[in-house]
Every structure is written in C-alpha cells, then in structure tokens.
Design a protein around this motif. Structure first.
Motif, PDB file in Angstrom:
ATOM      1  N   PRO A  44       0.803  -1.239   0.000  1.00  0.00           N
ATOM      2  CA  PRO A  44       0.000   0.000   0.000  1.00  0.00           C
ATOM      3  C   PRO A  44       0.832   1.284   0.000  1.00  0.00           C
ATOM      4  CG  PRO A  44      -0.871  -1.591   1.573  1.00  0.00           C
ATOM      5  CD  PRO A  44       0.432  -2.131   1.099  1.00  0.00           C
ATOM      6  N   LEU A  45       2.134   1.191   0.280  1.00  0.00           N
ATOM      7  CA  LEU A  45       2.967   2.397   0.299  1.00  0.00           C
ATOM      8  C   LEU A  45       3.385   2.831  -1.101  1.00  0.00           C
ATOM      9  CD1 LEU A  45       5.351   1.516   3.287  1.00  0.00           C
ATOM     10  CD2 LEU A  45       3.188   2.755   3.343  1.00  0.00           C
ATOM     11  N   PHE A  46       3.098   2.000  -2.097  1.00  0.00           N
ATOM     12  CA  PHE A  46       3.565   2.268  -3.459  1.00  0.00           C
ATOM     13  C   PHE A  46       2.388   2.246  -4.431  1.00  0.00           C
ATOM     14  CE2 PHE A  46       6.979   0.192  -1.167  1.00  0.00           C
ATOM     15  CZ  PHE A  46       8.084   0.971  -1.467  1.00  0.00           C
ATOM     16  N   ALA A  47       2.515   3.049  -5.474  1.00  0.00           N
ATOM     17  CA  ALA A  47       1.570   2.952  -6.575  1.00  0.00           C
ATOM     18  C   ALA A  47       1.835   1.678  -7.370  1.00  0.00           C
ATOM     19  CB  ALA A  47       1.693   4.173  -7.488  1.00  0.00           C
ATOM     20  N   ARG A  48       3.107   1.357  -7.488  1.00  0.00           N
ATOM     21  CA  ARG A  48       3.474   0.104  -8.152  1.00  0.00           C
ATOM     22  C   ARG A  48       4.668  -0.502  -7.405  1.00  0.00           C
ATOM     23  NH1 ARG A  48       5.750   1.720 -12.392  1.00  0.00           N
ATOM     24  NH2 ARG A  48       7.836   0.834 -12.188  1.00  0.00           N
ATOM     25  N   LEU A  49       4.527  -1.758  -7.023  1.00  0.00           N
ATOM     26  CA  LEU A  49       5.613  -2.471  -6.351  1.00  0.00           C
ATOM     27  C   LEU A  49       5.921  -3.726  -7.153  1.00  0.00           C
ATOM     28  CD1 LEU A  49       7.567  -2.926  -3.992  1.00  0.00           C
ATOM     29  CD2 LEU A  49       5.704  -4.062  -2.762  1.00  0.00           C
ATOM     30  N   ASP A  50       7.072  -3.744  -7.785  1.00  0.00           N
ATOM     31  CA  ASP A  50       7.499  -4.902  -8.569  1.00  0.00           C
ATOM     32  C   ASP A  50       8.282  -5.861  -7.670  1.00  0.00           C
ATOM     33  OD1 ASP A  50       6.448  -3.998 -11.030  1.00  0.00           O
ATOM     34  OD2 ASP A  50       8.166  -2.669 -11.266  1.00  0.00           O
ATOM     35  N   LEU A  51       8.035  -7.129  -7.863  1.00  0.00           N
ATOM     36  CA  LEU A  51       8.707  -8.166  -7.082  1.00  0.00           C
ATOM     37  C   LEU A  51       9.662  -8.924  -7.989  1.00  0.00           C
ATOM     38  CD1 LEU A  51       5.607  -9.532  -5.126  1.00  0.00           C
ATOM     39  CD2 LEU A  51       7.231  -7.762  -4.412  1.00  0.00           C
ATOM     40  N   ALA A  52      10.925  -8.998  -7.570  1.00  0.00           N
ATOM     41  CA  ALA A  52      11.960  -9.671  -8.378  1.00  0.00           C
ATOM     42  C   ALA A  52      12.543 -10.817  -7.579  1.00  0.00           C
ATOM     43  CB  ALA A  52      13.057  -8.683  -8.765  1.00  0.00           C
ATOM     44  N   ASP A  53      12.784 -11.940  -8.274  1.00  0.00           N
ATOM     45  CA  ASP A  53      13.331 -13.107  -7.595  1.00  0.00           C
ATOM     46  C   ASP A  53      14.841 -13.219  -7.730  1.00  0.00           C
ATOM     47  OD1 ASP A  53      13.554 -13.740 -10.237  1.00  0.00           O
ATOM     48  OD2 ASP A  53      12.401 -15.612 -10.136  1.00  0.00           O
ATOM     49  N   SER A  54      15.469 -12.274  -8.451  1.00  0.00           N
ATOM     50  CA  SER A  54      16.916 -12.325  -8.658  1.00  0.00           C
ATOM     51  C   SER A  54      17.452 -10.940  -8.976  1.00  0.00           C
ATOM     52  CB  SER A  54      17.253 -13.288  -9.801  1.00  0.00           C
ATOM     53  OG  SER A  54      16.845 -12.737 -11.043  1.00  0.00           O
ATOM     54  N   PRO A  55      18.742 -10.718  -8.807  1.00  0.00           N
ATOM     55  CA  PRO A  55      19.330  -9.424  -9.176  1.00  0.00           C
ATOM     56  C   PRO A  55      19.164  -9.131 -10.664  1.00  0.00           C
ATOM     57  CG  PRO A  55      20.827 -10.640  -7.736  1.00  0.00           C
ATOM     58  CD  PRO A  55      19.725 -11.575  -8.103  1.00  0.00           C
ATOM     59  N   ASP A  56      19.218 -10.143 -11.520  1.00  0.00           N
ATOM     60  CA  ASP A  56      19.062  -9.900 -12.963  1.00  0.00           C
ATOM     61  C   ASP A  56      17.668  -9.385 -13.286  1.00  0.00           C
ATOM     62  OD1 ASP A  56      21.629 -10.739 -13.398  1.00  0.00           O
ATOM     63  OD2 ASP A  56      21.080 -12.799 -13.908  1.00  0.00           O
ATOM     64  N   THR A  57      16.664  -9.997 -12.658  1.00  0.00           N
ATOM     65  CA  THR A  57      15.291  -9.526 -12.886  1.00  0.00           C
ATOM     66  C   THR A  57      15.128  -8.090 -12.398  1.00  0.00           C
ATOM     67  OG1 THR A  57      14.460 -11.777 -12.603  1.00  0.00           O
ATOM     68  CG2 THR A  57      12.867  -9.995 -12.399  1.00  0.00           C
ATOM     69  N   ALA A  58      15.689  -7.786 -11.223  1.00  0.00           N
ATOM     70  CA  ALA A  58      15.608  -6.424 -10.694  1.00  0.00           C
ATOM     71  C   ALA A  58      16.321  -5.438 -11.597  1.00  0.00           C
ATOM     72  CB  ALA A  58      16.200  -6.389  -9.287  1.00  0.00           C
ATOM     73  N   ALA A  59      17.479  -5.848 -12.155  1.00  0.00           N
ATOM     74  CA  ALA A  59      18.209  -4.959 -13.056  1.00  0.00           C
ATOM     75  C   ALA A  59      17.389  -4.661 -14.303  1.00  0.00           C
ATOM     76  CB  ALA A  59      19.544  -5.602 -13.427  1.00  0.00           C
ATOM     77  N   SER A  60      16.655  -5.656 -14.801  1.00  0.00           N
ATOM     78  CA  SER A  60      15.796  -5.431 -15.977  1.00  0.00           C
ATOM     79  C   SER A  60      14.671  -4.454 -15.653  1.00  0.00           C
ATOM     80  CB  SER A  60      15.215  -6.768 -16.447  1.00  0.00           C
ATOM     81  OG  SER A  60      16.245  -7.650 -16.837  1.00  0.00           O
ATOM     82  N   LEU A  61      14.096  -4.602 -14.459  1.00  0.00           N
ATOM     83  CA  LEU A  61      13.033  -3.681 -14.048  1.00  0.00           C
ATOM     84  C   LEU A  61      13.568  -2.254 -13.904  1.00  0.00           C
ATOM     85  CD1 LEU A  61      11.276  -5.950 -11.384  1.00  0.00           C
ATOM     86  CD2 LEU A  61      10.349  -5.260 -13.619  1.00  0.00           C
ATOM     87  N   LEU A  62      14.781  -2.122 -13.332  1.00  0.00           N
ATOM     88  CA  LEU A  62      15.379  -0.795 -13.197  1.00  0.00           C
ATOM     89  C   LEU A  62      15.658  -0.174 -14.554  1.00  0.00           C
ATOM     90  CD1 LEU A  62      17.957  -1.204 -10.278  1.00  0.00           C
ATOM     91  CD2 LEU A  62      16.080   0.432 -10.370  1.00  0.00           C
ATOM     92  N   ALA A  63      16.069  -0.996 -15.515  1.00  0.00           N
ATOM     93  CA  ALA A  63      16.375  -0.469 -16.849  1.00  0.00           C
ATOM     94  C   ALA A  63      15.109  -0.047 -17.588  1.00  0.00           C
ATOM     95  CB  ALA A  63      17.125  -1.528 -17.657  1.00  0.00           C
ATOM     96  N   ALA A  64      13.985  -0.703 -17.248  1.00  0.00           N
ATOM     97  CA  ALA A  64      12.736  -0.392 -17.947  1.00  0.00           C
ATOM     98  C   ALA A  64      12.126   0.914 -17.474  1.00  0.00           C
ATOM     99  CB  ALA A  64      11.741  -1.539 -17.756  1.00  0.00           C
ATOM    100  N   ALA A  65      12.261   1.213 -16.186  1.00  0.00           N
ATOM    101  CA  ALA A  65      11.637   2.432 -15.658  1.00  0.00           C
ATOM    102  C   ALA A  65      12.315   2.806 -14.341  1.00  0.00           C
ATOM    103  CB  ALA A  65      10.146   2.209 -15.426  1.00  0.00           C
ATOM    104  N   PRO A  66      12.441   4.121 -14.053  1.00  0.00           N
ATOM    105  CA  PRO A  66      13.032   4.532 -12.772  1.00  0.00           C
ATOM    106  C   PRO A  66      12.149   4.102 -11.611  1.00  0.00           C
ATOM    107  CG  PRO A  66      12.065   6.407 -13.904  1.00  0.00           C
ATOM    108  CD  PRO A  66      12.001   5.271 -14.866  1.00  0.00           C
TER     109      PRO A  66
END
Length: 489
Positions: free
Chosen positions: A32-54
């Motif tokens: 509830p603290l975020f408009a969008r909260l993405d969940l990543a299971d690995s650093p690679d997935t998180a890096a892809s999410l960071l590259a897609a949008a700030p």
C-alpha cells in the motif's frame, strides 16, 4: 494524511528476494505504500526492471543470498540503479553484507527479522530520506579515529592474552554509546571462553557469565545462537541486533534491556588463515541508530588489530619456547639429559667465583663407569647407552637441588656440590658408589663406578680443581675400582 496517501500513490518500488513467501509477505506489508511495487526473484530480474523504468526505492532482502555467490550480482545491481535510493534488509546473523554492499553504493539498512508494522515504518523513512545511507558526521569520524588509536595503543606490550583483552575492552568502552565491551577467545581445545569484559553506566554491573548462563565452554552455551558475540565467534560473521528481540530469546533481551542496552554487535576476530575465528569482540550500545559505513570499517580494523595483538603474543610465546629449547639443547647432554661439558664448565666457574666471594666450601666429584668399553663390546652400544642413562638417573636422584650433575665426556661425570666440604663430599661419593652398585642395568645386570673427591683450595682455579679430582679418580681405578679417593692438595 491525504497528502501522504497522494505521495504513496505516486511512488514505485522494486523488492528483490529469492524466496516467494518473503516476496508475498513484503507485498502484503508494504504494497500500500507504493503505486506500483514490482517483485523480483533475482538481481538480474531487478536490473531489468530498473532499466525499464526509474524507481523510488530499491529494496534488497538479503535472506538466503550468499556473499560468496551473490555479492557481485547484488553489488552490480546497486551500482547500476541510476541513482535510485536503496534499502537493505539484512539478517542479524549475517550483517557483513552491510559493509560489503555499502562499498558498492550508499544504501540504508534494517536488520531482520522485522515485524510488519516496523517494516512499514522503515520503508516510509527510506522513502522520505531518499534511501540515503547513514552518514558519519565530523564528531563521529573523530570518535572513530580516536577508537582506532586507542585500540592500537592497547597492543603496546601486553603481558598476556587476558591483559590484551582487558586493554581492548577499555579502549572499546570509550567509544560513544558503548555501555559494555567484551572479548571472547577461542581456546586451544577448540571451545570459547570469555577473556575479559568491562561495563559503564547502567551496564557497570552487567556480567556476561550470568546473562549467558556460563563463562566457559561457550560454544555449548544455550544462547550461542542468539548473543552476537558468541554467534560471531562461532560463525565468523558480523552479527548485529538493532532490536534485542530479533534474536528470538525474550529472557536475553529483557536481561540486556535491564542494563540499558538497546543494540548489540558481535565482530569476529579473524584467524591467521582459513578456519574458525580466534574469537570475537562484543559491543552493547545504548542507542539503535544505524551504523555508518565508516563505523563498520573502524570495527573491522579493531578486530584485525585484536587478531594482530593475539598473533604477536603467540609469536612472543613461540620465541620464548624456541629460546628455551635452544638453551636446553645447547646446555644439556642429549643421551642422559644432564648438563653437558661446556655448560658444566660455565657452572663450575660460576660456583668457584661464588665460593671465593662468600668464603663457602665447594666440592667437586668425578666418577667414571668401570670397564665401560667391555659393556659396549659385549652387549652392544644400545645397552651401553642404557647403562649411561641409568647411572645418570640413579645419581641425580641422590643429589640436592643445588648440586649439578655434568657429563664431562664418554662415561665420565662430574658433580658440582656447593656448600660442601671434602668430608661431606666423601660421604656423598660413597652414597653414589653404593647406589650405582645396587642399580639394575637392563641388559647387563650391574655396573660400578670409581670416584674422586676434591675441595676447592683458597686460591685455586676451576681448571686446577678439575685436574686434582680427575687424578683422584684415576687413583681409585688403580686401587681396584668401585671405590672413592680424596684428591691431594
């Protein structure tokens, strides 16, 4: 409240964890603290999410990540976050993640396990502060420099390990906020003991032996999994409790709180190489403020200096043992374990000077095993060696603590007898003769000795005394052996 809700509605976040259940729990607690909260299971997935949008906050839950495997990936994720704030959720038993990852980029942190309500508060603070890492101010940096200097000073010529530990505790206790400092040391038998502890203020009366329910064999203590100092020594990991309840031992938490303790830290004292740490430093603090990266660096330096101090003590002990061994080898006959000829000559010179200075009598006895060559020829040299050792042991058992038995060569021995007149020397020689005659020699039954006795003359030198006593021994051999002769003046 409406303004806060509007801010939350505009925020985005990324939560990284390899554990599906923890991803679900975090989403339930903090979604509830975020408009969008993405969940990543690995650093690679998180890096892809960071590259897609700030994102407004990158949260890395370090539970089940391993520094030896995942450090490069997680460090790279922090380095590539393009300025996005970061929050590290670090297990209390593996807090070495914090200095490792903070070296890759600034990040705030919280210690886990953490209750959902408190986790929400931590995430809110990280969002409000932009995920900034704790920063050491000028006063804090000065205090850390002073801490390093005090610990370095504690290494100056300690007498032993306990003295070193006490000095280290005293140095650590002067760091602002520290209520209690202790050092645990790994014993040679592989267990852990409390080497020293010091407290101040509300913790002046705190005794870890009472808190931990024992003071020795601490690797078997009931609280070894919960108290940071013990856990750090057992695992080699930096251990940090920013709330005492995190260890899961309410009685331990209550006991520490009663002495004003709010935060507890255990820093392993590294070994010289691979293997179990040499022990650990324990710090109990009166505040729960996050530690800045500079504080972790300073504490790591203190632990390294403690290891250096212990190693220097070991080297001193090894040097003393080596010196003692060299002294023993250079002064002792290898076969009979009595003084060798060179050392015997030095001792005789010393006793001659002492006798002359204090005007006390000094006797010198000389004896030789009769027909020793025949023993070697008949029974062999191993039996001859046994005969020499047996005679030496037999004679040594008769001597006083002030007397010295010397193997002067081959089968010949001297006895330096301070405070002994010629008459008393004769009595001593007769006891020796009789004892050797009665002694059983494995392999050749019995042996006898011929003895000479001399008392130091008023102006006589050590060389002259030796010549006279050996001449007396030679007369004893000519007189039929197994007898005693007094040296002539």
């Amino acid at each position: 409240m409406q303004q806060q809700d509007q801010q939350d509605a505009a925020r985005t976040g990324i939560y990284v964890s390899p554990m599906a259940q923890r991803r679900a729990d975090f989403f339930d607690a903090c979604g509830p603290l975020f408009a969008r909260l993405d969940l990543a299971d690995s650093p690679d997935t998180a890096a892809s999410l960071l590259a897609a949008a700030p994102t407004d906050l990158l949260v890395i839950d370090l539970e089940r990540f391993e520094p030896g495997i995942d450090l490069d990936a997680l460090g790279g994720l922090l380095a590539r976050r393009a300025g996005a704030p970061a929050l590290l959720l670090c297990p209390f038993a593996n807090a070495r993640w914090l200095p490792l990852l903070q070296a890759a980029g600034p990040a705030a942190y919280a210690i886990t396990p953490i209750e959902p309500a408190r986790l929400q508060a931590v995430v809110r603070r990280a969002l409000a502060a932009g995920g900034r890492a704790p920063v050491a101010g000028v006063d804090a940096l000065r205090a850390l420099l002073a801490l390093r200097a005090r610990v370095q000073s504690a290494l100056d010529a300690p007498d032993d390990e306990q003295n070193l530990a006490e000095r280290l505790c005293q140095a650590l206790l002067a760091w602002p906020g520290v209520l209690h400092a202790a050092m645990f040391r790994l014993r040679p038998d592989g267990d852990l003991q409390l080497e020293a502890e010091q407290g101040k203020g509300a913790a002046a009366g705190l005794r870890l032996a009472t808190v931990l329910q024992r003071g020795e064999r601490l690797l078997q203590a009931p609280l070894r999994h919960a108290f940071p100092g013990l856990l750090a020594a057992a695992t080699g990991e930096l251990v940090l409790l920013d709330t005492l309840a995190q260890a899961g031992e309410p009685a331990l938490a209550d006991s520490l709180r009663a002495h004003g303790v709010v935060q507890a830290l255990g820093m392993p004292v590294p070994a010289d190489g691979p293997g179990q740490p040499r022990g650990a430093l324990s710090l109990l603090l009166d505040h729960d403020a996050p530690l800045a990266p500079e504080a972790f660096d300073a504490l790591r330096d203190c632990a390294a200096m403690a290891a250096l101090g212990l190693r220097l003590l070991d080297m001193n002990i090894e040097s003393e043992q080596l010196l003692a061994r060299l002294t023993y080898v250079s002064t002792t006959d290898a076969l009979t374990a009595v003084a060798n000829r060179r050392h015997g000559e030095e001792l005789l010179e010393r006793e001659v000077k002492r006798a002359r200075r204090y005007r006390t009598p000094l006797a010198l006895l000389s004896f030789d095993i009769d027909r020793f060559k025949a023993i070697n020829d008949t029974y062999g040299h191993p039996v001859g060696d046994v005969a020499l050792r047996t005679v030496a042991d037999c004679v040594r058992a008769l001597l006083r603590s002030s007397d010295v038995l010397v193997r002067s060569g081959g089968e010949e021995f001297h006895v330096i007898a301070p405070h002994t007149s010629a008459i008393d020397g004769l009595k001593m020689a007769e006891k020796i003769r009789h004892a050797v005659e009665q002694a059983a020699i494995p392999g050749c039954d019995h042996v006898t000795v011929s003895l000479g006795v001399a008392q130091l003359g008023e102006q006589e030198s050590a060389d002259s005394l030796v010549q006279r006593v050996e001449a007396a021994m030679a007369r004893a051999k000519r007189a039929g052996r197994n007898c005693v002769e007094l040296a002539m003046q």
